[in-house]
Design a protein around this motif. Structure first.
Motif, short mmCIF file in Angstrom:
data_model
loop_
_atom_site.label_atom_id
_atom_site.label_comp_id
_atom_site.label_asym_id
_atom_site.label_seq_id
_atom_site.Cartn_x
_atom_site.Cartn_y
_atom_site.Cartn_z
N GLY A 71 0.72 -1.63 0.44
CA GLY A 71 -0.01 -0.26 0.59
C GLY A 71 1.09 1.50 0.22
N ASP A 102 -4.97 4.13 -3.27
CA ASP A 102 -6.17 4.00 -2.52
C ASP A 102 -5.69 1.77 -2.57
OD1 ASP A 102 -6.30 6.35 -2.72
OD2 ASP A 102 -8.19 6.27 -3.74
N MET A 103 -6.44 1.83 -1.56
CA MET A 103 -6.23 0.58 -0.69
C MET A 103 -7.67 0.05 0.08
SD MET A 103 -3.60 -1.15 -1.60
CE MET A 103 -3.55 -2.59 -0.93
#
Length: 402
Positions: A231, A278-279
């Motif tokens: 991430g 964006d996780m």
């Protein structure tokens, strides 16, 4: 003895006559040379014969002039050489600066081209100097929190990943390179998608893929890219190239050494990615259920919905909804929920109670009847809470509980 003059003065004409004769001869020769030009050949022959004598007579003067010219020319040449050397040094400095600017311009062009292809916003930063700690691999950039930098931002160049921002100051920031011993990055092979984790090797300036199987499909020359599982680094960024593979049948893991593609040895400018991918949100941690003790006996698992229905059924039974002819009261199961399991009838019929007090235990259910006539002994119905065999009554009780 009488004195007599030398024979020369005795013979010949007087001196005046001789002077007049030679003067006339000279005038005649002058007239003949100027009018007829008959003495040019005689003059050339005389000049040729007298030239060596002339040069020998002029040699001392030429020697003096030559010595003076030699020293003056030597001084002028030395001065000219010094001037040329100074100009050469200045030209070399200008040439070096021009080459540095050309290299910097080319690097900036490559960074701008890479910046245009990135889907993430980035910022150009210049390397100021290396960190003071000689045991770590860190650099200082000329961008800080005033320019929008925060901890954890990845740093790349046009070739691949360089490192990560680990400390941020108002106007500068510290970047830890991938080759630092404390750095690790999840990667995968571009050829077959094999995932691994690359660890820095410190002063060696290389990366190591640890905990890889000895028979893993890894070859020298494979490109290693970011997997994006952490991430922090976007997926697909080039990281390193496999330079050495050590497969040992005796060991549990194989050794893979990689050479980083990006670096700071030839570059003075880098790109800082200002946002991370964006996780999806991380799922909440499951609540650990503490096992309850039931005196080493199995008990049914609680269900909130069923317990609510059972509570409603128990309330209705206590209000008089259950038939009183059977002489039994609803019993509690092992979990303390009445109405979930049927109760076996007592051996002797008990008088109809006016009030019921129940005490539930994991193993038994005891009902104390109150309100009997004076002088009569209270009847107590005790039945084991064992599971009866499957029958129509139990099925009907389950339907009522649901």
């Amino acid at each position: 003895m009488e004195y007599s003059p030398p024979p020369l003065f005795k013979q010949g004409a007087p001196a005046r006559v001789k002077m007049m004769v030679f003067a006339c001869i000279s005038i005649a020769l002058l007239l003949a040379d100027s009018r007829v030009r008959t003495l040019q050949t005689v003059r050339k022959v005389a000049g040729t014969i007298l030239y060596p004598l002339q040069m020998a007579a002029l040699m001392p003067r030429d020697a003096l002039y030559g010595v003076g010219d030699y020293f003056s020319s030597l001084s002028a040449l030395e001065k000219q050489v010094r001037e040329l050397k100074r100009q050469q040094i200045a030209s070399a400095l200008l040439l070096q600066q021009a080459q540095q600017r050309v290299a910097e311009n080319n690097q900036l062009r490559r960074l701008i081209d890479a910046r245009e292809h990135l889907p993430i916003k980035s910022m150009l930063a210049e390397i100021l100097y290396d960190a003071r700690d000689v045991n770590s691999r860190k650099i200082i950039l000329d961008r800080g929190s005033q320019q929008g930098l925060v901890l954890g931002l990845p740093v790349i160049d046009n070739q691949g990943v360089v490192g990560q921002v680990t400390r941020v100051f108002p106007f500068t920031s510290e970047v830890t390179l991938l080759t630092d011993k404390e750095q690790a990055i999840p990667v995968q092979l571009l050829r077959n998608g094999l995932r691994s984790v690359a660890y820095g090797r410190g002063k060696a300036g290389t990366l190591e893929l640890r905990f890889t199987a000895p028979n893993a499909d890894i070859q020298v020359g494979d490109i290693v890219v970011t997997s994006g599982l952490d991430g922090v680094y976007p997926a697909g960024l080039a990281v390193a190239r496999v330079s050495q593979v050590e497969n040992s049948a005796a060991g549990s893991f194989g050794g893979v050494i990689c050479q980083p593609l990006g670096g700071i040895s030839n570059n003075a400018q880098l790109l800082v990615l200002l946002s991370v991918p964006d996780m999806p949100p991380r799922p909440p941690d499951e609540e650990l259920r503490q096992p309850r003790k039931h005196n080493n006996k199995m008990a049914p698992i609680k269900d909130p919905a069923k317990e609510a229905d059972a509570a409603a059924t128990a309330a209705a039974t206590a209000a008089g909804a259950a038939p009183a002819a059977t002489g039994t009261a609803p019993a509690a199961n092992g979990n303390g929920a009445p109405g979930l399991m049927p109760v076996m009838p007592a051996t002797r019929p008990a008088p109809a109670p006016t009030g019921v007090t129940e005490t539930a235990t994991p193993a038994t259910s005891t009902a104390t009847l109150t309100g009997a006539p004076p002088g009569a002994r209270p009847a107590a119905a005790t039945a084991p809470a064992a599971r009866p065999a499957e029958g129509p009554e139990r099925a009907k009780a389950k339907e009522i509980a649901r």
